[in-house]
Design a protein around this motif. Structure first.
Motif, short mmCIF file in Angstrom:
data_model
loop_
_atom_site.label_atom_id
_atom_site.label_comp_id
_atom_site.label_asym_id
_atom_site.label_seq_id
_atom_site.Cartn_x
_atom_site.Cartn_y
_atom_site.Cartn_z
N PHE A 155 0.85 -1.35 0.16
CA PHE A 155 -0.16 0.01 0.06
C PHE A 155 0.75 1.19 0.01
N ASP A 156 1.65 1.15 0.72
CA ASP A 156 2.82 2.68 0.63
C ASP A 156 3.53 2.67 -0.36
N LYS A 157 3.81 1.53 -1.06
CA LYS A 157 4.43 1.82 -2.29
C LYS A 157 3.48 2.28 -3.52
N ILE A 158 2.42 1.67 -3.37
CA ILE A 158 1.24 2.35 -4.47
C ILE A 158 1.09 3.63 -4.20
N LYS A 159 0.93 4.22 -2.97
CA LYS A 159 0.62 5.62 -2.50
C LYS A 159 1.63 6.47 -3.07
N SER A 160 2.53 5.88 -2.61
CA SER A 160 3.73 6.93 -3.07
C SER A 160 3.84 7.17 -4.49
N ARG A 161 3.68 6.30 -5.40
CA ARG A 161 3.47 6.29 -6.81
C ARG A 161 2.53 7.26 -7.21
N VAL A 162 1.22 6.98 -6.64
CA VAL A 162 0.14 7.95 -6.95
C VAL A 162 0.47 9.34 -6.53
N ASP A 163 1.13 9.66 -5.26
CA ASP A 163 1.46 11.09 -5.04
C ASP A 163 2.36 11.58 -5.93
N VAL A 166 2.66 9.17 -10.86
CA VAL A 166 3.10 8.15 -11.98
C VAL A 166 2.20 6.79 -11.60
N GLY A 167 1.28 6.68 -10.63
CA GLY A 167 0.32 5.63 -10.37
C GLY A 167 -1.03 5.84 -10.69
N LYS A 168 -1.71 4.87 -10.73
CA LYS A 168 -3.38 4.97 -11.00
C LYS A 168 -3.95 4.94 -9.61
N LYS A 169 -4.83 5.80 -9.58
CA LYS A 169 -5.74 6.14 -8.39
C LYS A 169 -6.70 4.93 -8.03
N VAL A 170 -7.13 4.38 -9.17
CA VAL A 170 -7.72 2.95 -9.09
C VAL A 170 -6.95 1.90 -8.29
N ASP A 171 -5.53 1.92 -8.58
CA ASP A 171 -4.90 0.96 -8.04
C ASP A 171 -4.74 1.40 -6.44
N LEU A 172 -4.76 2.57 -6.25
CA LEU A 172 -4.67 2.78 -4.74
C LEU A 172 -5.87 2.38 -3.92
N GLU A 173 -7.01 2.63 -4.78
CA GLU A 173 -8.18 2.27 -4.19
C GLU A 173 -8.33 0.63 -3.82
N GLN A 174 -7.97 -0.22 -5.02
CA GLN A 174 -7.70 -1.68 -4.57
C GLN A 174 -6.91 -1.91 -3.31
N ALA A 175 -5.78 -0.98 -3.46
CA ALA A 175 -4.98 -1.51 -2.33
C ALA A 175 -5.44 -1.12 -0.83
N THR A 176 -6.08 0.08 -1.05
CA THR A 176 -6.73 0.56 0.43
C THR A 176 -7.71 -0.46 0.84
N GLY A 177 -8.68 -0.99 -0.11
CA GLY A 177 -9.72 -2.12 0.33
C GLY A 177 -9.10 -3.33 0.92
N ARG A 178 -7.99 -3.85 0.14
CA ARG A 178 -7.26 -4.97 0.84
C ARG A 178 -6.53 -5.05 1.98
N LEU A 179 -5.94 -3.60 2.09
CA LEU A 179 -5.25 -3.50 3.32
C LEU A 179 -6.48 -3.44 4.56
N ALA A 180 -7.55 -2.77 4.24
CA ALA A 180 -8.53 -3.00 5.27
C ALA A 180 -8.93 -4.53 5.66
N LEU A 181 -9.16 -5.21 4.29
CA LEU A 181 -9.47 -6.83 4.82
C LEU A 181 -8.38 -7.33 5.79
N ALA A 182 -7.15 -6.98 5.42
CA ALA A 182 -6.03 -7.63 6.21
C ALA A 182 -5.93 -7.07 7.49
#
Length: 590
Positions: A155-163, A166-182
């Motif tokens: 999640f931290d890696k994807i967030k840093s890319r979105v910030d 160079v990353g997709k915001k939709v990927d960050l949304e998916q990573a956020t949901g999966r982190l919440a599940l974890a």
């Protein structure tokens, strides 16, 4: 614990607590077991008290009287106003009430003994289940912690890319949901561990030790068929044995309730120890030896009612015996079936866990060379967590199934080598086989016929498995007019658009392309006409969506003047080429 357990090769830092020692402590100190133990000891003492009726009763009686003198005291024969008497009483026959009561209490004591054994087996089973649940949830907490850490790092890696843009915001949304599940999984497993720790403390009387010896139960010595396993349970289950002893105790009670209908004989001897001098020649001062017979003629129907009540209690005791058989059959049948099913399942779960672990490592290597994304890594982490959880659950459930089967047979404590020296033992008497108390067999086990499933399955190369593609299968061109050089639809075209809506709605969920076209003149510009044709198509799509059409079904395209259906005039173009087409696409096998 010879031949019962195979030990894990995992070496722990501190000396682990064994299942044997923990269960030994539970059956020695658990208050439920202690309550049953004291009920058993009290029943033994009740039996000893009842046997006292066979022995003579010896009393010393001191009597003081004040009686009116009606005649002169001739030769010191007046009734004594003071005397001391030694009395010996011996019951000779009481209608078999005493033998019946002694026999009843003997079997009550045996019933309490088997109830104690059943309580010990039950506490041992509950403790074993808690023991394996502790191992289960300690593992699952560890797995959930690992899973959470990986999800947070990704999640931290994807967030840093979105910030960084160079990353997709939709990927960050998916990573956020999966982190919440974890995180939710971590909270769930931690809470489960707390619950089983409290359950362990209730059973054993202390908090769980930090280290547990991960012993795994085996089926060594267990019968090879469900009917054989159940037959042993019918002969050894302490709850069934207690119910049988209770039946015999009630039968003795019925015999005892018949005693009032028979005569009673008692022997009594009286020795006068002391009387006053003025009464030494009284008949009341004489020593006596007498036999008394008494017959109960009428007692207000109390004795008849007591006998009827005992008969109903006997009927109830048979019902309780039948219930013990039914409960034992269900417990053993389910547990033994679980052993067979889980033994196979554990192998599959282990294979799944190992395969997913290999795939997880391969995904990480592929990510390093750019063939996988961070979200792909999360997918494998989630599947790996679930695979480890499923394998652990199956493994611990299998151990519990073994413990449940042995407990149902009344053999769990002997399998563990656990005893209580203050309990002793009653031999299983032959009278327990005087009737077929438990005759039912276990239900047939359901085994999936994999060969039949494959034989009846549709071939992989059949139509159902061929890849699908979408193909234009229908096209029509409604009469739709727009303002000149504009995407504004003229009102006279609304009726035609309503027809278009009805037709497209009848096509179900098929994709629909709305294609815009223009005509061409000498002055026409390609880019302008391409954009205008797309606007025409979008205006039609917007109209349909506004009426209720699912926008996901519609594909808007503009083709400009690249696809004429008639010849264009260099000056006036051609009205036929200025059109909007409605094209249906259906999935067909390749």
């Amino acid at each position: 614990m010879l031949g019962v357990f195979s030990y894990s090769s995992v070496t722990l830092a501190a000396s682990p607590e064994s299942l044997e020692k923990i269960i030994e402590k539970a059956v020695a100190e658990n208050p439920e077991v202690q309550a049953s133990f004291h009920a058993f000891k009290a029943a033994e003492l009740d039996e000893a008290a009842a046997k006292g009726r066979y022995l003579p009763n010896l009393t010393v009686d001191q009597t003081f009287r004040n009686q009116e003198r009606l005649v002169p005291n001739v030769n010191n024969t007046n009734t004594p106003n003071q005397q001391s008497t030694l009395t010996l009483r011996q019951m000779l026959f009481d209608g078999l009430a005493t033998p019946s009561e002694v026999g009843r209490l003997d079997h009550v004591a045996k019933s309490r003994f088997y109830e104690l054994q059943g309580q010990m087996q039950g506490i041992a089973l509950d403790t074993a289940a808690a023991y394996y649940d502790l191992i289960r949830f300690r593992r699952l907490v560890s797995y959930a912690q690992d899973n959470f850490v990986v999800h947070k790092q990704v999640f931290d890696k994807i967030k840093s890319r979105v910030d960084a843009g160079v990353g997709k915001k939709v990927d960050l949304e998916q990573a956020t949901g999966r982190l919440a599940l974890a995180e939710a999984n971590l909270v769930t497993e931690t809470n489960n561990l707390y619950d089983v720790s409290a359950r362990f403390q209730r059973l054993v009387g202390e908090l769980p030790p930090e280290n547990l010896n991960e012993v795994m139960m085996t089926g060594e010595g267990l019968q090879q068929s469900a009917d054989q396993v159940l037959e042993t349970a019918y002969k050894q289950n302490p709850n069934i044995l207690a119910a049988i002893e209770n039946i015999i105790a009630v039968e003795k009670s019925v015999t005892g309730r018949k005693a009032p209908f028979m005569p009673r004989l008692d022997l009594q001897g009286r020795k006068i120890l002391d009387v006053n001098d003025k009464s030494r020649n009284s008949t009341l001062a004489a020593d006596t030896l007498e036999v008394t017979a008494s017959w109960n003629i009428f007692n207000g129907f109390t004795d008849k009612s007591n006998l009827d009540s005992a008969v109903e209690t006997l009927n109830r005791s048979h019902d309780l015996r039948d219930k013990a058989c039914i409960d034992t059959r269900q417990l053993v049948a389910i547990a033994y079936n679980n052993i067979n099913q889980l033994s196979e399942q554990v192998a599959y779960r282990k294979q799944h866990q190992d395969s997913i672990e290999n795939a997880r490592l391969a995904y990480r290597k592929q990510y390093d060379i750019g063939q996988r994304t961070l979200l792909d890594l999360l997918d494998t982490e989630n599947e790996y967590f679930q695979a480890r959880r499923n394998f652990t659950n199956a493994e611990m459930d299998l151990n519990t199934a073994y413990a449940r089967t042995y407990a149902g047979q009344g053999l769990l404590l002997s399998k563990l080598g656990v005893t209580r020296t203050d309990v002793g033992e009653y031999p299983r008497e032959e009278y327990m086989d005087r009737e077929n108390v438990c005759k039912a067999v276990v239900p047939a086990q359901v085994v999936p016929d994999k060969a039949a499933l494959l034989a009846n399955a549709k071939p992989w190369e059949g139509e159902a498995f061929k890849p699908k593609t979408e193909k234009a299968t229908m096209k029509f061109t409604p009469r739709i007019l727009f303002q000149a050089n504009s995407a504004i639809i003229l009102p006279e075209s609304y009726a035609d658009l309503d027809i278009v809506y009805d037709v497209v709605k009848e096509w179900g969920n098929d994709k629909v392309e709305i294609a815009g076209h223009t005509d061409k003149r000498n002055t026409s510009k390609e880019k302008y006409n391409l954009l205008l044709s797309e606007k025409h198509a979008k205006a039609v799509a917007d109209y349909l969506v506004k009426k209720g059409m699912d926008a996901q079904r519609l594909v808007v395209k503009g083709y400009g003047f690249s696809q004429p259906i008639a010849e264009n005039d260099p000056v006036n173009g051609n009205d036929a080429n200025r059109r909007v087409e409605i094209i249906r696409f259906q999935s067909v096998a390749q």
